[in-house]
Write an enzyme that holds these catalytic residues in place. Structure first.
Site, PDB file in Angstrom:
ATOM      1  N   ASP A 343       1.617   2.032  -5.212  1.00 27.03           N
ATOM      2  CA  ASP A 343       1.570   2.042  -6.681  1.00 27.03           C
ATOM      3  C   ASP A 343       2.686   2.915  -7.249  1.00 27.03           C
ATOM      4  O   ASP A 343       2.441   3.875  -7.957  1.00 27.03           O
ATOM      5  CB  ASP A 343       0.194   2.539  -7.145  1.00 27.03           C
ATOM      6  CG  ASP A 343      -0.207   3.839  -6.449  1.00 27.03           C
ATOM      7  OD1 ASP A 343       0.622   4.385  -5.683  1.00 27.03           O
ATOM      8  OD2 ASP A 343      -1.334   4.300  -6.669  1.00 27.03           O
ATOM      9  N   GLU A 344       3.918   2.587  -6.879  1.00 29.89           N
ATOM     10  CA  GLU A 344       5.061   3.360  -7.329  1.00 29.89           C
ATOM     11  C   GLU A 344       6.207   2.391  -7.659  1.00 29.89           C
ATOM     12  O   GLU A 344       6.385   2.041  -8.792  1.00 29.89           O
ATOM     13  CB  GLU A 344       5.448   4.393  -6.263  1.00 29.89           C
ATOM     14  CG  GLU A 344       6.223   5.548  -6.857  1.00 29.89           C
ATOM     15  CD  GLU A 344       6.082   6.851  -6.093  1.00 29.89           C
ATOM     16  OE1 GLU A 344       5.165   6.997  -5.282  1.00 29.89           O
ATOM     17  OE2 GLU A 344       6.925   7.738  -6.316  1.00 29.89           O
ATOM     18  N   ASP A 351      16.912   8.742  -4.966  1.00 27.57           N
ATOM     19  CA  ASP A 351      17.004   7.777  -3.869  1.00 27.57           C
ATOM     20  C   ASP A 351      18.234   6.883  -4.058  1.00 27.57           C
ATOM     21  O   ASP A 351      18.991   6.629  -3.114  1.00 27.57           O
ATOM     22  CB  ASP A 351      15.744   6.902  -3.805  1.00 27.57           C
ATOM     23  CG  ASP A 351      14.453   7.716  -3.753  1.00 27.57           C
ATOM     24  OD1 ASP A 351      14.365   8.741  -4.441  1.00 27.57           O
ATOM     25  OD2 ASP A 351      13.532   7.323  -3.025  1.00 27.57           O
ATOM     26  N   GLU A 610      10.014   6.354   4.948  1.00 25.86           N
ATOM     27  CA  GLU A 610      10.134   7.458   3.993  1.00 25.86           C
ATOM     28  C   GLU A 610      10.175   8.809   4.720  1.00 25.86           C
ATOM     29  O   GLU A 610      10.944   9.694   4.356  1.00 25.86           O
ATOM     30  CB  GLU A 610       8.921   7.421   3.051  1.00 25.86           C
ATOM     31  CG  GLU A 610       8.866   8.536   2.041  1.00 25.86           C
ATOM     32  CD  GLU A 610       7.731   8.331   1.048  1.00 25.86           C
ATOM     33  OE1 GLU A 610       6.744   7.655   1.390  1.00 25.86           O
ATOM     34  OE2 GLU A 610       7.842   8.850  -0.081  1.00 25.86           O
TER      35      GLU A 610
HETATM   36  C1  BGC Z   1       9.257   8.800  -4.240  1.00 27.04           C
HETATM   37  C2  BGC Z   1      10.593   9.295  -3.791  1.00 27.04           C
HETATM   38  C3  BGC Z   1      11.131  10.143  -4.871  1.00 27.04           C
HETATM   39  C4  BGC Z   1      10.221  11.321  -4.941  1.00 27.04           C
HETATM   40  C5  BGC Z   1      10.627  12.411  -5.839  1.00 27.04           C
HETATM   41  C6  BGC Z   1       8.368   9.987  -4.353  1.00 27.04           C
HETATM   42  O1  BGC Z   1       7.078   9.675  -4.703  1.00 27.04           O
HETATM   43  O2  BGC Z   1       8.747   7.818  -3.434  1.00 27.04           O
HETATM   44  O3  BGC Z   1      11.350   8.509  -3.062  1.00 27.04           O
HETATM   45  O4  BGC Z   1      12.456  10.425  -4.840  1.00 27.04           O
HETATM   46  O5  BGC Z   1       8.900  10.952  -5.186  1.00 27.04           O
HETATM   47  O6  BGC Z   1      10.903  13.446  -5.124  1.00 27.04           O
END
Ligand code: BGC
Length: 732
Positions: A343-344, A351, A610
């Site tokens: 859910d993102e 990134d 990740e």
């Molecule tokens: C994301 C990352 C993002 C980070 C912030 C995460 O929840 O998936 O890739 O850069 O939050 O630090």
């Protein structure tokens, strides 16, 4: 004058309910005494739409109109519909909530940009004699419930094939400004390829699971022969757990579930307004028997052209490279996302920034980034700060920017300039780049050093959290980035012919402040891998050789293993190989134990994870709170594979690969390396192969291009530098 001057945004009538609406306009096209010349549809939506004319799909844009910062910029598309037009016509547009209305972010915040879905459209019909007829969205359009009963970006779709839209009623006019409408400026999102299922299995829990052999982003298309009302229900997952069961805990709230209610007979279906990140599907409900051939995984992403290729004698490295490519495909769905499954799925700036160089070699992402950077610029705050995600969402109220994330404002346009020689992008983004630097300058007591602000720091690094998470260390990183971004701003300004002396002075001051703050008697205050990587790469060390040696020693002492997170990883191997420690860099690249790039490959990964240990050797998982198996950030290492292993580099003073700097570094652990990048001038390629004690190099320079060949012949002959023109150049 806008094409939409007479059209109105139309929405479902009051009390319509939650089912996805289908909008309709029936119209007759007369001969008007002249032959039809062409017909075009201009259309956009609040939500995501699919349009049909007389039952035929118009165009192949998936999830149109894409995701932009809708209140400021909403893309419209133009389709040629000349061949679909008849004399009596039925234009229908089905709309899902998409990013605009449906829940977005882990808090499932709804209606961020609009309380309801809506469309705006103009059909322009031109005759040979110059006569033009237009049909605009207005109160004469009708709306009904579509077969799409439910749709959500994260949760999936429910489709009832028995539904034939009826009960048509008049639309409501929606008083929304048309000012934000802009012509499509990004790439179209499309169905790019279809993968067959590779196996069917029954898990220890007794679940029936189909494996597509590749973690990907898109959806499943299936065919079924059943009775009306029968149900097909599938769930999606990236991995199986240590026992081999279907694993969805890492999706957090995202359901990723598809329910299809059959219309009866033979039918094929794929979801319309959603996408999933998955390698496996679980059959939750199915009417009768099914075969593997009934299922195809449809890969959906922005229609970016593949430009980069890499191969070497180590199969694990080749698999890593393939995983990086798949990570990009999976996360370049209209915006650069962190991940495509939980859910993102947001446009995290950090990134995108760490991955942009690799991205721009792998695929032609020029247009893709032009569009995203326009949103970045549109969403940038008046004080110059930049949100964590673009399109911006208020994820953590009261905080906006973080060093290394907001720096995307500077680093991304600069890299797109280097790879594609896109000067107009630099010109377009220059104010935004400058505003970000000015934000830092003006928001600290001493303009040359960050003293406050919250930062993500070296996100997900393996260093001791007491240090890695400390404000002091995060500020070191922030100041290093401040120096770097300021230096890029200066370069960008010079390309554009601007007087950058004030920022040059600022840069000198930042470097001076940095050194006095973070060095004591020539010793770096924080002896961490990322600190060294940034200090060396960003030109903040008086003696880079000494720093690189200290870094190399640290790594060797750590059994040739890295500890870096998001911000240090992209530069780690570069600073080693640039300063005579390429053997150590290669040791990191070839490391197979955790933590390393090849660890995940050995664990069976088909995309980049990740976390360095998303899955542990015993199959147990990293915390469910944040464990994506398709996060491209660490895939940034591909730029070292192209740039150092194969030695293909741009030249800042002649970008776009007009002048190429070939500087491969050979390692005894590999037999050969070859890579190529398609540029606008042609294919740039480099390869080397060891032949006994010799190394055979081949370089390809496209027409109109020149190149510098820098070859290290070892202790006996040293380095040679040769200038060459177009053609193939072989050196032994
Ligand atoms: C994301 C990352 C993002 C980070 C912030 C995460 O929840 O998936 O890739 O850069 O939050 O630090």
């Amino acid at each position: 004058m806008s094409i939409f001057k007479n059209a109105e945004w139309v929405k479902p009538y009051e009390g319509f309910g939650k089912i996805c609406p289908i909008f309709k306009k029936e119209f007759h096209v007369g001969a008007h005494g002249s032959k039809l010349k062409k017909a075009r549809l201009y259309i956009s939506a609040l939500g995501v739409y699919e349009a049909e004319l007389n039952g035929e799909r118009i165009g192949d844009f998936v999830l149109a109109p894409g995701w932009t910062s809708y209140n400021k910029r909403i893309q419209y598309q133009k389709y040629d519909i000349t061949n679909l037009l008849k004399s009596n016509n039925r234009l229908e547009v089905t709309v899902g909530e998409g990013w605009c209305v449906g829940p977005i972010g882990w808090e499932y915040v709804r209606e961020i940009y609009s309380k309801h879905v809506a469309i705006i459209a103009v059909l322009k019909i031109e005759y040979e004699d110059g006569k033009i007829i237009t049909i605009d969205t207005d109160k004469t359009w009708e709306v009904a419930e579509s077969p799409v009963i439910f749709s959500g970006i994260y949760d999936g779709e429910t489709f009832d094939a028995r539904v034939i839209p009826h009960n048509w009623r008049g639309v409501s006019i929606c008083k929304r400004s048309k000012d934000a409408l802009v012509m499509q400026d990004g790439e179209y999102v499309k169905e790019i390829e279809a993968l067959s299922a590779v196996r069917m299995l029954t898990t220890p829990k007794g679940e029936t699971v189909i494996d597509f052999g590749q973690n990907l982003t898109g959806y499943v298309r299936f065919c079924v022969n059943a009775s009306a009302g029968d149900v097909c229900k599938i769930s999606h997952a990236e991995v199986l757990d240590s026992e081999g069961n279907f694993y969805t805990d890492n999706l957090r709230k995202a359901k990723q579930q598809i329910k299809y209610i059959c219309g009866g007979g033979e039918e094929c279906y794929n979801p319309h307004f959603t996408f999933q990140g998955f390698q496996f599907i679980r059959i939750d409900e199915w009417p009768g028997e099914f075969k593997l051939e009934d299922f195809k995984a449809i890969v959906v992403h922005s229609d970016i052209k593949r430009t980069g290729h890499f191969e070497c004698s180590n199969p694990l490295l080749n698999k890593l490279y393939s995983n990086i490519i798949w990570g990009q495909k999976g996360n370049f769905l209209d915006i650069p996302t962190d991940c495509p499954q939980r859910d993102e799925r947001l446009g995290w700036t950090g990134d995108a920034q760490v991955f942009v160089r690799t991205a721009s070699y792998n695929f032609d992402v020029n247009k893709f980034f032009v569009k995203w950077l326009r949103d970045l610029k549109a969403d940038q705050f008046d004080d110059g700060s930049v949100g964590y995600v673009i399109p911006h969402l208020n994820l953590f109220p009261n905080t906006t920017n973080s060093s290394g994330w907001a720096d995307a404002a500077v680093i991304c346009p600069w890299q797109i300039y280097l790879t594609y020689n896109n000067v107009s992008l630099l010109a377009e983004q220059f104010d935004s780049m400058k505003k970000w630097i000015d934000y830092i300058r003006k928001n600290n007591k001493n303009e040359a050093i960050w003293l406050n602000n919250w930062h993500f720091g070296d996100w997900l690094s393996l260093e001791d959290e007491a240090i890695n998470g400390s404000t002091e260390y995060k500020l070191l990183i922030a100041n290093a980035y401040y120096a770097y971004s300021t230096s890029l701003l200066v370069k960008a300004g010079k390309v554009l012919g601007k007087d950058m002396s004030a920022y040059e002075t600022l840069h000198t001051k930042i470097v001076k402040e940095f050194k006095s703050e973070y060095f004591e008697n020539d010793e770096l205050k924080f002896k961490l891998q990322t600190a060294y990587a940034l200090v060396i790469y960003f030109g903040l060390a008086d003696d880079p050789q000494k720093m690189a040696k200290e870094l190399a020693d640290l790594i060797i002492k750590n059994d040739n293993k890295l500890k870096t997170g998001f911000l240090g990883t992209p530069y780690l191997l570069h600073v080693l190989s640039q300063n005579g420690y390429s053997e150590v860099a290669y040791s990191l690249m070839l490391q197979e134990e955790f933590p390393s790039w090849l660890f995940s490959v050995k664990m069976g990964a088909t995309t980049v994870w990740e976390h360095w240990d998303g899955m542990r050797p015993d199959g147990t998982m990293w915390d469910v709170g944040m464990n994506s198996f398709n996060h491209y950030a660490y895939g940034a290492v591909a730029d070292w594979m192209y740039g150092v292993m194969a030695g293909i580099n741009t030249d800042e003073s002649n970008p776009g690969f007009k002048h190429i700097r070939f500087e491969p570094i050979v390692d005894a652990r590999l037999e050969y390396v070859k890579a190529s990048i398609d540029t606008k001038y042609g294919t740039v390629a480099s390869q080397w192969r060891r032949d006994g004690a010799d190394v055979h190099y081949i370089f390809d320079v496209p027409e109109e291009c020149t190149a510098t060949l820098c070859i290290d012949f070892g202790a006996s002959r040293g380095k040679t530098v040769t200038e060459v023109g177009p053609g193939r150049h072989e050196i032994k």
